[in-house]
Design an enzyme around this catalytic site. Structure first.
Site, PDB file in Angstrom:
ATOM      1  N   ARG A 113       0.798  -1.219   0.000  1.00 11.22           N
ATOM      2  CA  ARG A 113       0.000   0.000   0.000  1.00 11.22           C
ATOM      3  C   ARG A 113       0.838   1.280   0.000  1.00 11.22           C
ATOM      4  NH1 ARG A 113      -2.982  -4.022   1.962  1.00 11.22           N
ATOM      5  NH2 ARG A 113      -0.942  -4.612   2.750  1.00 11.22           N
ATOM      6  N   THR A 114       1.792   1.372   0.933  1.00  7.10           N
ATOM      7  CA  THR A 114       2.523   2.628   1.121  1.00  7.10           C
ATOM      8  C   THR A 114       3.385   2.938  -0.102  1.00  7.10           C
ATOM      9  OG1 THR A 114       2.591   2.049   3.459  1.00  7.10           O
ATOM     10  CG2 THR A 114       3.990   3.873   2.760  1.00  7.10           C
ATOM     11  N   LYS A 140      25.559  -6.420  -0.826  1.00 12.28           N
ATOM     12  CA  LYS A 140      27.031  -6.417  -0.841  1.00 12.28           C
ATOM     13  C   LYS A 140      27.571  -5.631   0.343  1.00 12.28           C
ATOM     14  CE  LYS A 140      26.693  -6.203  -5.855  1.00 12.28           C
ATOM     15  NZ  LYS A 140      26.767  -5.238  -6.959  1.00 12.28           N
ATOM     16  N   ARG A 146      11.227   3.676   4.054  1.00 13.07           N
ATOM     17  CA  ARG A 146      10.747   2.658   4.999  1.00 13.07           C
ATOM     18  C   ARG A 146      11.950   1.806   5.376  1.00 13.07           C
ATOM     19  NH1 ARG A 146       5.548  -1.190   4.757  1.00 13.07           N
ATOM     20  NH2 ARG A 146       4.659   0.810   5.359  1.00 13.07           N
ATOM     21  N   HIS A 204       4.634   5.648  11.710  1.00 14.98           N
ATOM     22  CA  HIS A 204       4.189   5.570  10.306  1.00 14.98           C
ATOM     23  C   HIS A 204       3.233   6.762  10.117  1.00 14.98           C
ATOM     24  CE1 HIS A 204       3.139   4.115   6.479  1.00 14.98           C
ATOM     25  NE2 HIS A 204       2.702   2.902   6.755  1.00 14.98           N
TER      26      HIS A 204
HETATM   27  N1   CP Z   1      -0.382  -0.100   6.002  1.00 12.90           N
HETATM   28  C1   CP Z   1       0.807  -0.318   5.419  1.00 12.90           C
HETATM   29  O1   CP Z   1       1.823   0.308   5.735  1.00 12.90           O
HETATM   30  O2   CP Z   1       0.774  -1.287   4.442  1.00 12.90           O
HETATM   31  P1   CP Z   1       2.021  -1.745   3.584  1.00 12.90           P
HETATM   32  O3   CP Z   1       2.979  -2.461   4.506  1.00 12.90           O
HETATM   33  O4   CP Z   1       1.464  -2.661   2.514  1.00 12.90           O
HETATM   34  O5   CP Z   1       2.667  -0.531   2.991  1.00 12.90           O
END
Ligand code: CP
Length: 309
Positions: A55-56, A83, A105, A135
C-alpha cells in the site's frame, strides 16, 4: 510547514489539519478525468524501501506521479545492500542522482530521522514506517478516512471515541495514531493483552483496557491492528485461537458495535486472526477507503513538503 515528516509529533494540530484539508482538495481534483497536476514537474522523488510494502510504496508512487514528479523506486531486494552498502552510501548515491525528496521505509526505528539529521540528502525526508516507531502518513490517512465518514462541524475529531485493538507493542501505526488522533481531539482507548502493550504505555496519555467486550457499543471507530508475527521472537499469547477469541473482531462483536461505527485496519490483514472475513468485508468496514485515501494524503504531504504552489 515543516521540512521533513518524521513523526506526528513534528506537526502542530493546525499543520495536521492543513494536510487533511489539502488532501481533500487534491482528492476532488483527482476525481476529474485528468488526474494529473503539474505541481511537481521536474522534481524527483525516491522511494527508498528497505522493508516490504504494498500500500505505502504504491500509493506514494501514484501520489508523486499524479503531481507530475519523476519517481525512482529503490527496494533493498536486488540492490547493493546485499554487498554490504550502508544507509549513508545508499543515500549519497541517490543524492548524486538528484533526489528532491525521499520516502523511506526501514526496519530500524529512527532510520528516517537519521537520514534527515545527517544531511546526506538535501531533500525532504518522509518516514514511511521505521521499525516499531512511527508511520505518520498512515495515521494521516486514517484520520482523513474518519473525518470523511464522521466529520463534525469543527473539522477535527473531538468527541469521537476510538479503540485501537491488538498488537500495540510492535505497531508503528498505533504510535502515530495515538499521537494524531489525540492531537485532533479524539478519546483513544488501547485494547490489548498486557504482553502486547509497551512498558511505558501509561505515559502515552490514553486509556488502556484488556477487555475488548467492555462497552463495545460506545466506540465510534474500532481500528484493528495486524498481529506482527515477523517481529515476534517469543510467544506473546497462548495460541492464535485464544488471541482471536479475546481480541479478534468477529461477527458477534461486529453485531454489537453501534450503528454508525467504522471498522478500520491499516493492512495487510491476517483474516481469521485479528479480524474475521465478515468483519473486514462488512458495510461498516472502511478498509478499502483507507487505501484509496492514502493517495490523496500522500499527494498533500509531497505537495506541502516540496513547496508546490
Ligand atoms: N499499512 C501499510 O503500511 O501497508 P504496507 O505495509 O502494505 O505498505
Amino acid at each position: 510547514m515543516i521540512s521533513h515528516l518524521l513523526s506526528i509529533s513534528d506537526l502542530s494540530k493546525d499543520e495536521a489539519l492543513n494536510i487533511l484539508d489539502t488532501a481533500e482538495e487534491l482528492a476532488r481534483v483527482t476525481e476529474t478525468p485528468v488526474k494529473k497536476l503539474p505541481t511537481l514537474r521536474g522534481r524527483t522523488i525516491v522511494n527508498l524501501f528497505f522493508e516490504d510494502s504494498t500500500r505505502t510504496r504504491i500509493s506514494f508512487e501514484a501520489a508523486a506521479k499524479r503531481l507530475s514528479a519523476d519517481v525512482i523506486n529503490f527496494s533493498a531486494k536486488g540492490s547493493s545492500l546485499s554487498k554490504g552498502e550502508s544507509l549513508k552510501d545508499t543515500a549519497l548515491t541517490l543524492q548524486a542522482m538528484g533526489a528532491d525528496g525521499v520516502v523511506i521505509r526501514h526496519p530500524a526505528s529512527g532510520a528516517a530521522a537519521r537520514l534527515a539529521s545527517q544531511k546526506w540528502m538535501t531533500g525532504a525526508v518522509i518516514n514511511a514506517g521505521d521499525g516499531t516507531h512511527e508511520h505518520p502518513t498512515q495515521a494521516l490517512l486514517d484520520a482523513f478516512t474518519i473525518r470523511q465518514h464522521l466529520k463534525n462541524s469543527s473539522g477535527d475529531l473531538s468527541d469521537l471515541s476510538i479503540a485501537i485493538v491488538g498488537d500495540v507493542l510492535h505497531s508503528r501505526v498505533a504510535r502515530s495514531n495515538v499521537l494524531l488522533l489525540s492531537k485532533l481531539g479524539a478519546h483513544v482507548t488501547l485494547i490489548a493483552p498486557p504482553t502486547l502493550l509497551p512498558v511505558a504505555v501509561n505515559s502515552w496519555g490514553v486509556e488502556v483496557k484488556y477487555d475488548f467486550d467492555e462497552n463495545l457499543d460506545e466506540y465510534d471507530v474500532v481500528m484493528m491492528l495486524r498481529v506482527q508475527r515477523e517481529r515476534m521472537d517469543e510467544a506473546f499469547f497462548p495460541s492464535e485461537r485464544e488471541y482471536s477469541r479475546r481480541f479478534g473482531l468477529n461477527g458477534d462483536r461486529l453485531s454489537r458495535l453501534s450503528e454508525k461505527s467504522l471498522v478500520m485496519h491499516p493492512g495487510p490483514m491476517n483474516r481469521g486472526l485479528e479480524i474475521s472475513a465478515d468483519s473486514a468485508d462488512s458495510r461498516k468496514s472502511v478498509i478499502v477507503d483507507q487505501v484509496k485515501n492514502g493517495v490523496s494524503v500522500r499527494m498533500a504531504t509531497l505537495y506541502l513538503l516540496l513547496g508546490g504552489n
